[in-house]
Each structure stands twice: as C-alpha cells, then as structure tokens.
Design a protein around this motif. Structure first.
Motif, PDB file in Angstrom:
ATOM      1  N   GLU A  51      59.720  -9.091  96.911  1.00 16.73           N
ATOM      2  CA  GLU A  51      58.419  -9.240  96.002  1.00 16.73           C
ATOM      3  C   GLU A  51      57.243 -10.112  96.595  1.00 16.73           C
ATOM      4  O   GLU A  51      55.762  -9.702  96.569  1.00 16.73           O
ATOM      5  N   ASP A  78      54.208  -3.627  90.047  1.00 16.53           N
ATOM      6  CA  ASP A  78      54.462  -4.995  90.056  1.00 16.53           C
ATOM      7  C   ASP A  78      53.624  -5.975  89.252  1.00 16.53           C
ATOM      8  O   ASP A  78      54.779  -7.084  88.604  1.00 16.53           O
ATOM      9  N   LYS A 103      57.888  -8.867  85.630  1.00 20.56           N
ATOM     10  CA  LYS A 103      56.720  -8.142  86.741  1.00 20.56           C
ATOM     11  C   LYS A 103      56.219  -9.386  86.956  1.00 20.56           C
ATOM     12  O   LYS A 103      56.532 -10.867  86.001  1.00 20.56           O
TER      13      LYS A 103
END
Length: 119
Positions: A25, A44, A106
């Motif tokens: 990420e 995201d 998130k």
C-alpha cells in the motif's frame, strides 16, 4: 535481449512478493505521488481525507527528483503505535514514510520526509 527482459521482470515480481500488505500500500501511494496521479489509489484513501491536486503535484516534484524508487520496507523503529512506518529507498536519498489506516483499512494519513544525514 528478450531473455534479459524476462529475467528482470521475474526478479521484479519476486521482489514485490516479499512485501507485506502495508508495504504494498505504501509503495502504491508513493508511486502515485511520483506519477502526480492519485487516481489509482483514490479507493484506498478514506472518504473525507482531503488531498489536493496541489499537494500531489508538490509531492511529485519532490519525489521525482530522488531518482528511481528502489524499495519500501516497513520498520517499527521510531514508529508510534497505530501507525505503519517505512524506509523508502530511492537512488539519491532515503525517506521515512508514515501511514495510518482506519478500521476499514483505508488510508487516513500519509506523510514522508527525507531521512536526516543525507544530502
């Protein structure tokens, strides 16, 4: 020539496979900033997290000047509880990156700065 490309592609895929989900990420966010396009990571980021086009452009200017992105590795050193921290290596400098996630996974906070002691 084709063989060298295939070997390079396999090596790059293998390197990515050793990243944990937080490293992946963080790398996606970093690459999006470098590319001056947060579109690929917009899902995201938590709703209500305000990131402007000007911020992304400034991030892109700074990170693009660092040369190629080499690696993103999670670290606990100097990291506050509830925050994921990373050493991000570029050709020219290393960066320290922080990322905080909400309960849905998130991104609600993402920051970076150049590691001290480098020029």
């Amino acid at each position: 020539m084709k063989r060298a490309f295939v070997i390079l592609a396999v090596a790059m895929l293998a390197a990515c496979s050793f990243q944990n989900r937080y490293e992946r990420e963080a790398q996606k966010l970093t690459q999006a900033a470098i590319n001056n396009d947060f579109g690929p990571v917009q899902n995201d980021v938590a709703k209500g997290t305000h990131i402007t086009r000007v911020q992304v452009a400034e991030w892109s200017d700074e990170l693009s000047e660092q040369g190629a992105l080499r690696s993103v590795k999670e670290t606990t050193q100097g990291c506050q509880p509830g925050v994921h921290c990373f050493i991000v290596k570029f050709d020219k400098h290393d960066y320290f990156e922080t990322m905080r996630l909400n309960e849905e996974g998130k991104v609600v906070d993402w920051h970076f700065h150049m590691v001290q002691g480098q020029t």
